[in-house]
Structures are given as structure tokens and as C-alpha cells.
Design a protein around this motif. Structure first.
Motif, short mmCIF file in Angstrom:
data_model
loop_
_atom_site.label_atom_id
_atom_site.label_comp_id
_atom_site.label_asym_id
_atom_site.label_seq_id
_atom_site.Cartn_x
_atom_site.Cartn_y
_atom_site.Cartn_z
N PHE A 7 0.86 -1.18 0.00
CA PHE A 7 0.00 0.00 0.00
C PHE A 7 0.89 1.23 0.00
CE2 PHE A 7 -2.58 -3.27 1.99
CZ PHE A 7 -3.73 -3.18 1.25
N GLN A 8 1.09 1.78 -1.18
CA GLN A 8 1.93 2.97 -1.29
C GLN A 8 1.20 4.17 -0.72
OE1 GLN A 8 3.07 3.28 -5.34
NE2 GLN A 8 4.38 1.48 -5.26
N LEU A 9 1.95 5.19 -0.41
CA LEU A 9 1.41 6.37 0.25
C LEU A 9 0.32 7.03 -0.58
CD1 LEU A 9 1.72 8.20 2.72
CD2 LEU A 9 3.41 9.50 1.46
N LYS A 10 0.48 7.08 -1.89
CA LYS A 10 -0.51 7.75 -2.74
C LYS A 10 -1.80 6.97 -2.87
CE LYS A 10 2.81 10.30 -5.46
NZ LYS A 10 3.40 10.54 -6.77
N SER A 11 -1.73 5.62 -2.82
CA SER A 11 -2.94 4.82 -3.04
C SER A 11 -3.81 4.74 -1.80
CB SER A 11 -2.58 3.42 -3.53
OG SER A 11 -1.83 2.75 -2.53
N ASN A 12 -3.22 4.56 -0.62
CA ASN A 12 -4.00 4.48 0.61
C ASN A 12 -3.13 4.95 1.77
OD1 ASN A 12 -5.76 3.89 2.67
ND2 ASN A 12 -6.45 1.98 1.73
N GLU A 13 -3.24 6.22 2.08
CA GLU A 13 -2.36 6.86 3.06
C GLU A 13 -2.54 6.32 4.47
OE1 GLU A 13 -1.15 11.35 4.54
OE2 GLU A 13 -2.47 11.09 2.82
N LEU A 14 -3.77 6.03 4.87
CA LEU A 14 -4.03 5.56 6.23
C LEU A 14 -3.37 4.20 6.48
CD1 LEU A 14 -5.47 5.87 8.96
CD2 LEU A 14 -7.42 4.68 7.93
N ILE A 15 -3.59 3.25 5.58
CA ILE A 15 -3.01 1.92 5.77
C ILE A 15 -1.49 1.99 5.71
CG2 ILE A 15 -2.80 -0.38 4.75
CD1 ILE A 15 -5.71 -0.17 3.92
N HIS A 16 -0.97 2.81 4.83
CA HIS A 16 0.48 2.96 4.72
C HIS A 16 1.07 3.53 6.02
CE1 HIS A 16 4.29 3.41 2.62
NE2 HIS A 16 4.40 4.59 3.20
N ASN A 17 0.41 4.52 6.59
CA ASN A 17 0.92 5.12 7.83
C ASN A 17 0.81 4.17 9.02
OD1 ASN A 17 1.69 7.48 6.56
ND2 ASN A 17 -0.26 8.49 6.94
N VAL A 18 -0.26 3.37 9.06
CA VAL A 18 -0.39 2.37 10.12
C VAL A 18 0.71 1.32 9.98
CG1 VAL A 18 -1.84 0.50 10.99
CG2 VAL A 18 -2.85 2.72 10.52
N GLY A 19 0.96 0.88 8.76
CA GLY A 19 2.02 -0.08 8.51
C GLY A 19 3.40 0.47 8.85
N THR A 20 3.61 1.75 8.54
CA THR A 20 4.87 2.40 8.88
C THR A 20 5.07 2.45 10.38
OG1 THR A 20 4.73 3.77 6.89
CG2 THR A 20 6.21 4.52 8.62
N SER A 21 4.04 2.85 11.09
CA SER A 21 4.15 2.93 12.55
C SER A 21 4.39 1.57 13.18
CB SER A 21 2.88 3.56 13.13
OG SER A 21 2.69 4.85 12.61
N MET A 22 3.66 0.57 12.71
CA MET A 22 3.83 -0.77 13.28
C MET A 22 5.20 -1.35 12.96
SD MET A 22 0.05 -2.39 12.56
CE MET A 22 0.67 -4.03 12.58
#
Length: 139
Positions: A7-22
Motif C-alpha cells: 500500500f503505497q502512500l498515494k494509493s491508501n495513506e491511512l493503511i500505509h501510515n499504520v504499517g509504517t508505525s507498526m
């Protein structure tokens, strides 16, 4: 890391940010815990030899996580993915250091014959042996 890669940042920012944090938040904590345990447990007197590179990698990961979140906060989206790639490579290198502990593990496979399905497995093994005879002739 799978969430980040799929999930790249442009396609779905919320999932990408949750994945980054985790990945980077909990992953950094896990690396530090593993580094500390390496020194404390000291399997076969290899704790210092393995622990020092792990501490260096954990420190590098921690610095990169801080830099990554600074870039994200300042909206420098050009540099943040580069730091993510450095983080992923550091994590993979850190996982590679776990091979030292795993080389001391021994695994054994125990096969038990089941009486109810004995005839099925027996006929299957005969078929497999027949197939292996033909395959060796072809080589």
C-alpha cells in the motif's frame, strides 16, 4: 513491511501510515529487546560477538526512524521513502544476525505410521517408487 510494500502512500495513506508505525515503531523496540537479550543470554559465549553488530544496527534503525518521522512531519515526501528503504535493509540485515542462534538448533522429523490409512499410504509409496525409477532412467 508487507503493508508498506503493498500500500503505497498515494494509493491508501491511512493503511500505509499504520504499517509504517507498526513496522518501524514496534520493529525498533523488538530489535533493541533482542540486542539486550543477546548480551544477557550469551549462547555458547557468542553474545558479545553477535550483540555488538545488533546494537549498532538497532542504533542505526533508531536514528533512521527519527529521521523518517522528521521528514514526514516537515512534508519532505521525497526523502522519506529513501529512509524507509534504508530502514528495510537494516531490518533485513538484523534478521540475518539471528542465524547465529538458529545454527545451534537441531530439528528432527519423526514419522509415525497410522494403522487406519496404512493401505493408502502403502499404495502411494509403491507408486512413488515406480515414478522415481522412471525418473532416474530419464536422467
Amino acid at each position: 513491511m508487507t503493508l508498506l510494500g503493498n500500500f503505497q502512500l498515494k494509493s491508501n495513506e491511512l493503511i500505509h501510515n499504520v504499517g509504517t508505525s507498526m513496522t518501524f515503531g514496534f520493529g525498533t523496540i523488538a530489535c533493541w529487546i533482542q540486542s539486550i537479550l543477546t548480551f544477557k543470554i550469551n549462547i555458547k559465549n557468542e553474545g558479545k560477538i553477535t550483540g555488538i553488530p545488533r546494537v549498532i544496527l538497532s542504533a542505526t534503525i533508531t536514528v533512521c526512524v527519527i529521521i523518517y518521522f522528521i521528514f514526514e512531519r516537515q512534508k519532505l515526501h521525497i526523502y522519506a521513502p529513501r529512509v524507509q528503504w534504508v530502514l528495510v535493509m537494516c531490518f533485513i540485515t538484523f534478521f540475518g544476525t539471528l542465524a547465529v542462534e538458529f545454527r545451534h538448533c537441531r530439528f528432527e522429523i519423526i514419522c509415525v505410521e497410522n494403522q487406519q490409512h496404512q493401505e493408502i499410504f502403502h499404495s502411494m509409496s509403491e507408486n512413488m517408487s515406480d515414478m522415481s525409477e522412471y525418473q532416474t532412467d530419464q536422467l
